[in-house]
Design a protein around this motif. Structure first.
Motif, PDB file in Angstrom:
ATOM      1  N   ARG A  92       0.853  -1.183   0.000  1.00  0.00           N
ATOM      2  CA  ARG A  92       0.000   0.000   0.000  1.00  0.00           C
ATOM      3  C   ARG A  92       0.888   1.232   0.000  1.00  0.00           C
ATOM      4  O   ARG A  92       1.835   1.312   0.787  1.00  0.00           O
ATOM      5  N   LEU A  93       0.580   2.187  -0.883  1.00  0.00           N
ATOM      6  CA  LEU A  93       1.391   3.394  -1.023  1.00  0.00           C
ATOM      7  C   LEU A  93       1.563   4.103   0.315  1.00  0.00           C
ATOM      8  O   LEU A  93       2.649   4.565   0.651  1.00  0.00           O
ATOM      9  N   GLN A  94       0.470   4.135   1.113  1.00  0.00           N
ATOM     10  CA  GLN A  94       0.515   4.849   2.393  1.00  0.00           C
ATOM     11  C   GLN A  94       1.402   4.153   3.436  1.00  0.00           C
ATOM     12  O   GLN A  94       1.683   4.728   4.483  1.00  0.00           O
ATOM     13  N   THR A  95       1.846   2.907   3.150  1.00  0.00           N
ATOM     14  CA  THR A  95       2.796   2.259   4.059  1.00  0.00           C
ATOM     15  C   THR A  95       4.220   2.372   3.521  1.00  0.00           C
ATOM     16  O   THR A  95       5.179   2.182   4.256  1.00  0.00           O
ATOM     17  N   VAL A 100       2.056  13.124   4.911  1.00  0.00           N
ATOM     18  CA  VAL A 100       1.953  14.177   5.924  1.00  0.00           C
ATOM     19  C   VAL A 100       0.486  14.368   6.318  1.00  0.00           C
ATOM     20  O   VAL A 100       0.171  14.572   7.479  1.00  0.00           O
ATOM     21  N   ASP A 101      -0.413  14.259   5.315  1.00  0.00           N
ATOM     22  CA  ASP A 101      -1.851  14.346   5.586  1.00  0.00           C
ATOM     23  C   ASP A 101      -2.519  13.083   5.026  1.00  0.00           C
ATOM     24  O   ASP A 101      -3.021  13.090   3.905  1.00  0.00           O
ATOM     25  N   PRO A 102      -2.518  11.992   5.816  1.00  0.00           N
ATOM     26  CA  PRO A 102      -3.071  10.729   5.311  1.00  0.00           C
ATOM     27  C   PRO A 102      -4.535  10.842   4.900  1.00  0.00           C
ATOM     28  O   PRO A 102      -4.985  10.146   3.999  1.00  0.00           O
ATOM     29  N   LEU A 103      -5.271  11.747   5.547  1.00  0.00           N
ATOM     30  CA  LEU A 103      -6.683  11.930   5.243  1.00  0.00           C
ATOM     31  C   LEU A 103      -6.885  12.452   3.822  1.00  0.00           C
ATOM     32  O   LEU A 103      -7.789  12.016   3.107  1.00  0.00           O
ATOM     33  N   LEU A 108      -8.852  11.359  -1.522  1.00  0.00           N
ATOM     34  CA  LEU A 108      -8.591  11.386  -2.974  1.00  0.00           C
ATOM     35  C   LEU A 108      -8.826   9.994  -3.556  1.00  0.00           C
ATOM     36  O   LEU A 108      -9.521   9.834  -4.554  1.00  0.00           O
ATOM     37  N   LEU A 109      -8.279   8.993  -2.886  1.00  0.00           N
ATOM     38  CA  LEU A 109      -8.413   7.610  -3.338  1.00  0.00           C
ATOM     39  C   LEU A 109      -9.869   7.161  -3.289  1.00  0.00           C
ATOM     40  O   LEU A 109     -10.383   6.569  -4.229  1.00  0.00           O
ATOM     41  N   ARG A 110     -10.554   7.485  -2.169  1.00  0.00           N
ATOM     42  CA  ARG A 110     -11.948   7.060  -1.988  1.00  0.00           C
ATOM     43  C   ARG A 110     -12.854   7.699  -3.041  1.00  0.00           C
ATOM     44  O   ARG A 110     -13.687   7.019  -3.626  1.00  0.00           O
ATOM     45  N   ALA A 111     -12.690   9.007  -3.259  1.00  0.00           N
ATOM     46  CA  ALA A 111     -13.542   9.702  -4.235  1.00  0.00           C
ATOM     47  C   ALA A 111     -13.426   9.058  -5.609  1.00  0.00           C
ATOM     48  O   ALA A 111     -14.429   8.859  -6.295  1.00  0.00           O
ATOM     49  N   THR A 112     -12.188   8.703  -5.991  1.00  0.00           N
ATOM     50  CA  THR A 112     -11.988   8.137  -7.321  1.00  0.00           C
ATOM     51  C   THR A 112     -12.397   6.673  -7.385  1.00  0.00           C
ATOM     52  O   THR A 112     -13.079   6.262  -8.318  1.00  0.00           O
ATOM     53  N   ALA A 113     -11.996   5.878  -6.390  1.00  0.00           N
ATOM     54  CA  ALA A 113     -12.275   4.441  -6.418  1.00  0.00           C
ATOM     55  C   ALA A 113     -13.740   4.127  -6.186  1.00  0.00           C
ATOM     56  O   ALA A 113     -14.293   3.228  -6.813  1.00  0.00           O
ATOM     57  N   GLU A 114     -14.383   4.868  -5.278  1.00  0.00           N
ATOM     58  CA  GLU A 114     -15.767   4.536  -4.919  1.00  0.00           C
ATOM     59  C   GLU A 114     -16.806   5.317  -5.710  1.00  0.00           C
ATOM     60  O   GLU A 114     -17.812   4.761  -6.121  1.00  0.00           O
ATOM     61  N   GLU A 122      -3.211  18.142  -3.581  1.00  0.00           N
ATOM     62  CA  GLU A 122      -1.792  18.361  -3.339  1.00  0.00           C
ATOM     63  C   GLU A 122      -1.416  17.483  -2.149  1.00  0.00           C
ATOM     64  O   GLU A 122      -2.043  17.575  -1.092  1.00  0.00           O
ATOM     65  N   LEU A 123      -0.466  16.588  -2.343  1.00  0.00           N
ATOM     66  CA  LEU A 123      -0.054  15.670  -1.279  1.00  0.00           C
ATOM     67  C   LEU A 123       1.402  15.901  -0.920  1.00  0.00           C
ATOM     68  O   LEU A 123       2.219  16.199  -1.796  1.00  0.00           O
ATOM     69  N   THR A 124       1.721  15.759   0.346  1.00  0.00           N
ATOM     70  CA  THR A 124       3.106  15.834   0.803  1.00  0.00           C
ATOM     71  C   THR A 124       3.433  14.527   1.489  1.00  0.00           C
ATOM     72  O   THR A 124       2.641  14.039   2.299  1.00  0.00           O
ATOM     73  N   PHE A 125       4.564  13.933   1.122  1.00  0.00           N
ATOM     74  CA  PHE A 125       4.961  12.686   1.769  1.00  0.00           C
ATOM     75  C   PHE A 125       6.469  12.638   1.968  1.00  0.00           C
ATOM     76  O   PHE A 125       7.218  13.354   1.321  1.00  0.00           O
ATOM     77  N   ARG A 126       6.858  11.789   2.897  1.00  0.00           N
ATOM     78  CA  ARG A 126       8.270  11.596   3.198  1.00  0.00           C
ATOM     79  C   ARG A 126       8.667  10.190   2.776  1.00  0.00           C
ATOM     80  O   ARG A 126       7.972   9.232   3.106  1.00  0.00           O
ATOM     81  N   THR A 127       9.783  10.071   2.047  1.00  0.00           N
ATOM     82  CA  THR A 127      10.255   8.761   1.600  1.00  0.00           C
ATOM     83  C   THR A 127      11.007   8.080   2.747  1.00  0.00           C
ATOM     84  O   THR A 127      11.374   8.743   3.720  1.00  0.00           O
ATOM     85  N   PRO A 128      11.263   6.768   2.622  1.00  0.00           N
ATOM     86  CA  PRO A 128      12.025   6.077   3.669  1.00  0.00           C
ATOM     87  C   PRO A 128      13.399   6.720   3.930  1.00  0.00           C
ATOM     88  O   PRO A 128      13.908   6.640   5.041  1.00  0.00           O
ATOM     89  N   SER A 129      13.968   7.384   2.909  1.00  0.00           N
ATOM     90  CA  SER A 129      15.266   8.054   3.112  1.00  0.00           C
ATOM     91  C   SER A 129      15.087   9.493   3.614  1.00  0.00           C
ATOM     92  O   SER A 129      16.004  10.314   3.499  1.00  0.00           O
TER      93      SER A 129
END
Length: 184
Positions: A92-95, A100-103, A108-114, A122-129
């Motif tokens: 899972r991408l979120q794992t 930064v804002d999982p909600l 975004l995923l729910r609106a499109t998938a469901e 606009e999403l902000t995320f931190r990589t394992p590095s």
């Protein structure tokens, strides 16, 4: 005996006609076969072109299940999240990255998938590095089934977001400096 000869002649003519028809049919089949193999080669070539376009696109492309599991990722996406592409498959991408804002990602995923409606966020995320990315994520449903898989494009806007933050900080600092009375 004359009757035998006539029937033999007619059988021979019929056989010749059949052989001729079979021969014509064989040529037609060979032509069709050549056309099919040409079409197959063209399909392979265009498939290779699209795979290259997909893999080396400057934008990260992912196909995600409704729960965020990665079905497909291009090389740009793998490079962005700092993982090997084979490692990403089924996770899972979120794992894989720290949102930064999982909600925001989930909605975004729910609106499109469901609901099956194309959405963007606009999403902000931190990589394992520990590298931080700000991306403009655009998601579209793959097909009509609900909830269904989603294609997501993530355009890296980190530099722009950083410039906007710096500009905001500098303009606030400038406003504060302007309030300080200057000694005459």
């Amino acid at each position: 005996q004359h009757h035998d000869l006539t029937s033999m002649r007619s059988a021979l003519t019929q056989t010749e006609r059949l052989v001729h028809e079979l021969w014509v049919h064989q040529i037609e089949l060979e032509i069709q076969n050549r056309a099919l193999s040409d079409a197959q080669e063209q399909l392979e070539a265009s498939r290779e072109r699209y795979v290259e376009l997909f893999d080396f696109a400057p934008v990260a492309y992912l196909t995600l299940e409704a729960d965020g599991r990665i079905v497909e990722a291009n090389l740009t996406a793998a490079r962005m999240v700092g993982q090997d592409r084979s490692f990403l498959h089924g996770r899972r991408l979120q794992t894989v990255v720290g949102m930064v804002d999982p909600l925001a990602f989930r909605s975004l995923l729910r609106a499109t998938a469901e609901q099956g409606t194309p959405s963007s966020a606009e999403l902000t995320f931190r990589t394992p590095s520990q590298q931080t990315y700000v991306v403009e994520a655009v998601a579209i449903p793959v097909h009509r089934s609900r909830p269904g898989p989603v294609r997501m494009a993530m355009h890296d806007i980190t530099a722009r977001a950083t410039a906007e933050q710096n500009f905001h900080f500098l303009s606030q600092a400038g406003a504060r400096l302007n309030r300080i009375p200057l000694e005459s």
